[in-house]
Every structure is written in structure tokens, then in C-alpha cells.
Motif scaffolding. Structure first.
Motif, short mmCIF file in Angstrom:
data_model
loop_
_atom_site.label_atom_id
_atom_site.label_comp_id
_atom_site.label_asym_id
_atom_site.label_seq_id
_atom_site.Cartn_x
_atom_site.Cartn_y
_atom_site.Cartn_z
N ASP B 41 0.85 -1.20 0.00
CA ASP B 41 0.00 0.00 0.00
C ASP B 41 0.89 1.25 0.00
OD1 ASP B 41 -1.83 1.94 0.20
OD2 ASP B 41 -2.86 1.13 1.97
N SER B 43 0.39 4.05 -1.04
CA SER B 43 -0.30 5.33 -0.80
C SER B 43 -0.08 5.79 0.64
CB SER B 43 -1.80 5.18 -1.07
OG SER B 43 -2.38 4.33 -0.07
N ARG B 44 0.35 4.88 1.52
CA ARG B 44 0.53 5.25 2.94
C ARG B 44 1.98 5.66 3.26
NH1 ARG B 44 -3.58 2.51 6.19
NH2 ARG B 44 -2.76 3.80 7.90
#
Lengths: 78, 78
Positions: B41, B43-44
Motif C-alpha cells: 500500500d 499510498s501510505r
């Protein structure tokens, strides 16, 4: 039977932040948490070293060493 | 009100040992513990960076970053 979590430190600012925020977050219903100030109790340095601790602060949980950020190396405490 | 503990990792062996032994030791009656795989992920990553995370695995507790041993630097995950 409770597991053991030993927090080795030397009273430095990094150590205090790790103790106040991380060591205190451990579940004391499942873990016996002990805090050891290696600057005050040098007799425990060998024990920390044999658990794999190379710097403080560090948490040893069930015999495995987890170094948390970096406050001082163990050799500086001898 | 529960505090937040976010465990950032990338699935490496150091990450897995830290998750299995340290992140799971946190008291879930006082902390909401979230595990974030930054490899899956991405995006984190910015969120972890703004919390001060520079390498994984790391635990961010109440906004303070605690790097645990060293698995990979955050820049390697971008």
C-alpha cells in the motif's frame, strides 16, 4: 503463563521516550515487563549482550532483541 | 478513548519478527493497533514519512515514530 518483556535502557532522552510510549504500551496481562537501567545496574549488561542487545533502548521479548531507535551503544555503557 | 499504534512494515523477515513479537505484545484494550504493509500500500508511505518514519519496521504510537531494528529504508520502498 506470562511472557517476559525486558526493556533495557540508560536513561537517555531516546530511552525515556521509548519507555513512556512503547514499553508502557505492552499488555501487562500477557507480559511481565521489567525496566533495566544499564547505566545504574552494570551487572545486567552481560545479560543484555547475550540476548543480542547492541544498543539501547531495546526490548527483549521472549529472548528476541528489538532495538528501538538509537540512544547509545552497549559498549558506551561499560 | 483508545490510543493509536500503527505498525509500518514491508513484509521483510525483520518486519515479520517485529510484528509477531512486538506489535502483537501491545495492549489492544488501550491501543488500536493497525498493521500497514508499505510495499503493498504505497499510498501510505507519505503518511509514514510525515510521522517521522525513516525505515521499516517502525511503530508510530501517538504520533511518535519508533524504528525497530532495521529491515529496509523507506526510500527503498518508493
Amino acid at each position: 503463563m506470562s511472557k517476559t518483556a525486558t526493556f533495557y535502557h540508560a536513561g537517555c532522552s531516546v530511552c525515556i521516550a521509548a519507555e513512556n510510549n512503547l514499553a508502557t504500551a505492552i499488555d501487562t496481562s500477557r507480559y511481565n515487563v521489567e525496566s533495566v537501567h544499564l547505566g545504574n545496574d552494570q551487572s545486567r549488561i552481560a545479560e543484555a549482550e547475550s540476548a543480542g542487545v547492541k544498543s539501547v533502548p531495546a526490548l527483549v521479548i521472549d529472548g528476541e532483541a528489538f532495538h528501538i531507535n538509537f540512544g547509545a551503544s552497549l559498549s558506551d555503557l561499560k
